[in-house]
Scaffold this active site. Sequence first.
Site, mmCIF file in Angstrom:
data_model
loop_
_atom_site.group_PDB
_atom_site.id
_atom_site.type_symbol
_atom_site.label_atom_id
_atom_site.label_comp_id
_atom_site.label_asym_id
_atom_site.label_seq_id
_atom_site.Cartn_x
_atom_site.Cartn_y
_atom_site.Cartn_z
ATOM 1 N N ASP A 31 -107.267 80.294 -80.041
ATOM 2 C CA ASP A 31 -107.179 79.933 -81.330
ATOM 3 C C ASP A 31 -107.182 81.176 -82.234
ATOM 4 O O ASP A 31 -107.845 81.526 -82.993
ATOM 5 C CB ASP A 31 -108.394 79.086 -81.713
ATOM 6 C CG ASP A 31 -109.596 79.741 -81.465
ATOM 7 O OD1 ASP A 31 -110.025 80.852 -80.946
ATOM 8 O OD2 ASP A 31 -110.529 79.555 -82.235
ATOM 9 N N ASP A 40 -109.112 86.865 -80.252
ATOM 10 C CA ASP A 40 -108.086 86.236 -79.206
ATOM 11 C C ASP A 40 -106.623 86.995 -79.414
ATOM 12 O O ASP A 40 -106.176 87.423 -78.376
ATOM 13 C CB ASP A 40 -107.637 84.872 -79.989
ATOM 14 C CG ASP A 40 -108.765 83.881 -80.207
ATOM 15 O OD1 ASP A 40 -109.072 82.850 -79.185
ATOM 16 O OD2 ASP A 40 -109.517 84.092 -81.064
ATOM 17 N N ASN A 99 -110.505 78.445 -84.799
ATOM 18 C CA ASN A 99 -110.717 79.465 -86.017
ATOM 19 C C ASN A 99 -110.164 79.145 -87.162
ATOM 20 O O ASN A 99 -110.709 79.407 -88.446
ATOM 21 C CB ASN A 99 -110.363 80.874 -85.596
ATOM 22 C CG ASN A 99 -111.265 81.779 -84.558
ATOM 23 O OD1 ASN A 99 -112.268 81.432 -84.746
ATOM 24 N ND2 ASN A 99 -110.773 82.161 -83.651
ATOM 25 N N THR A 136 -110.533 80.744 -74.812
ATOM 26 C CA THR A 136 -111.184 81.479 -75.696
ATOM 27 C C THR A 136 -111.461 80.773 -77.178
ATOM 28 O O THR A 136 -111.404 81.495 -78.110
ATOM 29 C CB THR A 136 -110.566 82.960 -75.934
ATOM 30 O OG1 THR A 136 -109.267 82.919 -76.527
ATOM 31 C CG2 THR A 136 -110.262 83.770 -74.661
ATOM 32 N N PHE A 186 -120.115 79.714 -81.899
ATOM 33 C CA PHE A 186 -119.008 79.027 -82.508
ATOM 34 C C PHE A 186 -118.103 77.943 -81.688
ATOM 35 O O PHE A 186 -117.879 76.865 -81.732
ATOM 36 C CB PHE A 186 -117.989 79.762 -83.318
ATOM 37 C CG PHE A 186 -116.698 79.167 -83.927
ATOM 38 C CD1 PHE A 186 -117.171 78.409 -85.258
ATOM 39 C CD2 PHE A 186 -115.526 79.196 -83.553
ATOM 40 C CE1 PHE A 186 -115.925 77.863 -85.798
ATOM 41 C CE2 PHE A 186 -114.510 78.675 -84.033
ATOM 42 C CZ PHE A 186 -114.548 77.903 -85.266
ATOM 43 N N ASN A 187 -117.503 78.639 -80.478
ATOM 44 C CA ASN A 187 -116.606 77.805 -79.898
ATOM 45 C C ASN A 187 -117.293 76.725 -79.197
ATOM 46 O O ASN A 187 -116.578 75.405 -79.086
ATOM 47 C CB ASN A 187 -116.117 78.689 -78.501
ATOM 48 C CG ASN A 187 -114.980 79.826 -79.004
ATOM 49 O OD1 ASN A 187 -114.559 79.565 -80.297
ATOM 50 N ND2 ASN A 187 -114.586 80.819 -78.263
ATOM 51 N N HIS A 218 -114.983 89.551 -78.810
ATOM 52 C CA HIS A 218 -115.503 88.591 -78.024
ATOM 53 C C HIS A 218 -114.577 88.033 -76.883
ATOM 54 O O HIS A 218 -114.809 88.241 -75.676
ATOM 55 C CB HIS A 218 -115.865 87.344 -78.622
ATOM 56 C CG HIS A 218 -116.822 87.296 -79.681
ATOM 57 N ND1 HIS A 218 -118.074 87.620 -79.789
ATOM 58 C CD2 HIS A 218 -116.502 87.340 -81.219
ATOM 59 C CE1 HIS A 218 -118.722 87.842 -80.910
ATOM 60 N NE2 HIS A 218 -117.651 87.752 -81.813
ATOM 61 N N ASP A 219 -113.251 87.607 -77.207
ATOM 62 C CA ASP A 219 -112.373 86.899 -76.372
ATOM 63 C C ASP A 219 -111.607 87.941 -75.428
ATOM 64 O O ASP A 219 -111.548 87.628 -74.239
ATOM 65 C CB ASP A 219 -111.396 86.260 -77.044
ATOM 66 C CG ASP A 219 -111.819 85.189 -77.960
ATOM 67 O OD1 ASP A 219 -112.963 84.832 -77.789
ATOM 68 O OD2 ASP A 219 -111.108 84.747 -78.815
HETATM 69 C C1 BDR Z 1 -115.637 83.046 -80.861
HETATM 70 O O1 BDR Z 1 -115.581 82.399 -82.202
HETATM 71 C C2 BDR Z 1 -114.382 82.798 -82.547
HETATM 72 O O2 BDR Z 1 -114.400 82.984 -84.176
HETATM 73 C C3 BDR Z 1 -113.743 83.986 -81.831
HETATM 74 O O3 BDR Z 1 -112.178 84.076 -81.837
HETATM 75 C C4 BDR Z 1 -114.536 83.634 -80.437
HETATM 76 O O4 BDR Z 1 -113.523 82.935 -79.773
HETATM 77 C C5 BDR Z 1 -116.924 83.995 -81.169
HETATM 78 O O5 BDR Z 1 -118.230 83.151 -81.199
HETATM 79 CA CA CA Z 2 -111.137 82.566 -80.287
#
Ligand code: BDR
Ligand code: CA
Length: 312
Positions: free
Chosen positions: A12, A17, A41, A126, A167-168, A241-242
């Site tokens: 996303d 990403d 996102n 991701t 979040f994800n 992160h991703d």
């Molecule tokens: C995740 O949330 C999204 O905002 C980022 O792309 C990542 O995948 C981190 O919590």
């Molecule tokens: Ca992401």
Amino acid sequence: MPTPTPIILDCDPGHDDALAILLALARPELRLLGITTVAGNVGLAATTRNALGILALAGRPEIPVASGADRPLVRPLRTAAQVHGTSGLEGADLPAPLAAPRPEGAIALLAELVRGASEPVTLVPTGPLTNIALFLGAHPELRDRIARICLMGGSMGEGNWTASAEFNIWVDPEAADRVFSAGIPLTQVTIDVTHQALVPVAESDAWASLGTRTGRVFADLFRFFAGWHARRYGWDGSPIHDAVAVAHLALPGLVTTEDYRVQVETHSELTLGRTVIDRERLSGEPPNVSVSVGIDRARFLDVVRETLAAFP
Ligand code: BDR
Ligand code: CA
């Protein structure tokens, strides 16, 4: 060099990403078969346009892209536009896409790529897990063709979106629950570990001074992303992160993992989307997830530098 691992990114984009896409294209240990996009996102139209824009920037428009779910399985979409901006990739202008998304959509493209691959494929989600849950439900006959799911999401400690949840997983906990309980080998890269691998803001100067368009664009994107982490946490740097999930597949051992029983909370409003990781093995149930517990940060920073240097 052993045969590259075939992977499909389900993402996303999203600043982190975007770097995950570059890494998947750059690493010789990996072969990126395709990209599927999901709402997360930001909305689906933007995440799809962003994936195509990154491929145009990288000079790889032949990688097939298909868009998937425009909302979670049973909940309204909630986005992270405050982190990534309204476009999802605020901070720099991307080139216009050089290809159109594939008309069959994400679930059909996933099926086509998994079915057609010469060996089982690793899925790398991701974003919210909506597409992956739908794919597993629609194509039970392809489960054996999935080598592993290596996802970015969840946390062992505190969350980053609520006190409990990352979040994800929080955006589509029902989809995450289906994926975590699917019985497919699963690696979970959590925010506990991505937060151990902050990339200093000064790294963006090195990317900009590469003298390439990709270097300049990613420097600008990263400065925008780091701005949010500076305001939110007071950090001089940002997790990406991703990209950690992709880097771990390319360089086994970069991230250390331990096997645990993990379940996703789908009911409680207070702890919705929490990945409950049974570190003390209290449930008596067998482990179902290899959970990240540490990362070689210096190596990760090298990998990011190498990646940026690999594009025009
Ligand atoms: C995740 O949330 C999204 O905002 C980022 O792309 C990542 O995948 C981190 O919590
Ligand atoms: Ca992401």
